[in-house]
Design an enzyme around this catalytic site. Structure first.
Site, short mmCIF file in Angstrom:
data_model
loop_
_atom_site.label_atom_id
_atom_site.label_comp_id
_atom_site.label_asym_id
_atom_site.label_seq_id
_atom_site.Cartn_x
_atom_site.Cartn_y
_atom_site.Cartn_z
N HIS A 51 -0.18 1.54 5.50
CA HIS A 51 0.24 0.58 6.53
C HIS A 51 -0.64 0.68 7.77
O HIS A 51 -1.36 1.66 7.99
CB HIS A 51 1.70 0.83 6.91
CG HIS A 51 1.92 2.18 7.55
ND1 HIS A 51 1.65 2.45 8.87
CD2 HIS A 51 2.37 3.35 7.03
CE1 HIS A 51 1.94 3.70 9.15
NE2 HIS A 51 2.37 4.28 8.05
N GLU B 270 7.63 6.74 2.93
CA GLU B 270 6.96 7.94 3.42
C GLU B 270 7.78 9.19 3.10
O GLU B 270 8.98 9.11 2.82
CB GLU B 270 6.75 7.82 4.94
CG GLU B 270 6.04 9.00 5.60
CD GLU B 270 4.66 9.27 5.03
OE1 GLU B 270 4.58 9.72 3.86
OE2 GLU B 270 3.67 9.05 5.76
#
Length: 278
Positions: free
Chosen positions: A11, A89
């Site tokens: 990202h 994550e």
């Protein structure tokens, strides 16, 4: 033989990335102004690539990044993104850390390093109390990858719509325009050898620590072949924001595990001129 391409992108930057605050899963921070620029730059770089499947972590920073990429695409603007929690994550935060720092602030990277040092461990392999271990993250990566392989194999076996909607040579050539497929891929993956074309080209948008664990799975479990120019430190480093890694996945008939070939790791040439943070 069944072959498909996998492009994994981290990202874009968030405010907490810049301030070196761990986000994990507990803090869903949006992209910063720089992060949106990085996502747009990644989209421009990938705008000619014909993806057949798009997956993303279900956190805000990855959602914004994948849409920033797709809105620049010539072929994939209207593609449906499949959000998957297995792509999140690594969960760094324990209950204690949330109480100490507050949900809105997160956990300073310096604190994690200090805790790792006190425990006599290196920061990348240290697991804070209540946090997710690297093995657990790796298992999530393995689970998603095996799901993806089964999905592609099932679709390829059911029909030949991939070659009708996006010819396999087009899938491969659109990647070869910007990634060194011919240079870094073994001859068995190249069209000159008579290998079949790609049945799919998959885009995945995820996170730094997750991508590093996925790379470790490819390297240690799948014995993935990496470009000889890559050093061990490059293979274990965290990707920069919107860094890209590309793999060719090859299933031989009757084989359970695929042969995997890495084309590039954490590519960031598209960020030239865009402010970067690591």
């Amino acid at each position: 033989m069944t072959r498909f391409a996998l492009t994994v992108v981290r990202h874009g930057e968030t405010r907490l990335n810049k301030e070196k605050i761990l986000q994990g899963q507990g803090i869903d921070e949006p992209l910063s102004e720089t992060g949106f620029k990085q996502a747009a730059a990644a989209g421009i770089f990938l705008n000619n690539v014909k993806f057949t499947h798009v997956f993303s972590s279900d956190l805000v920073r990855t959602k914004q990044t994948v849409h920033g990429i797709l809105e620049k695409s010539k072929f994939c603007k209207d593609m449906t993104v499949k959000y998957d929690s297995r792509l999140r994550e690594r969960a760094f935060l324990s209950v204690g850390s949330l109480q100490k720092y507050g949900v809105a602030e997160g956990w300073p990277l310096s604190e994690l390093r200090a805790m790792a040092k006190a425990a006599g461990q290196e920061c990348p392999v240290f697991t804070p109390p209540g946090g997710e271990t690297l093995d657990q993250v790796k298992m999530r990566g393995k689970d998603f990858f095996e799901f993806l392989c089964q999905l592609i194999l099932k679709e390829a076996g059911q029909n030949e719509q991939f070659s009708q909607e996006a010819p396999s040579d087009c899938l491969e050539s659109s990647l070869a325009e910007i990634f060194p497929l011919g240079k870094n891929c073994a001859s068995k993956f190249n069209s000159d050898s008579g290998a079949p074309g790609l049945v799919a080209s998959v885009l995945v948008v995820s996170h730094g620590a997750y991508m590093r664990s996925l790379l470790d799975y490819f390297l240690t479990d799948l014995k993935c072949s990496f470009p000889v120019t890559l050093s061990r430190s490059e293979l274990t480093s965290v990707s920069p924001n919107t860094g890209m890694s590309v793999f060719i996945i090859n299933f031989e008939k009757g084989e359970v595990k695929p042969t995997t070939q890495c084309v590039c790791v954490n590519l960031q040439g598209h960020l030239t001129g865009v402010t970067k943070t690591h």
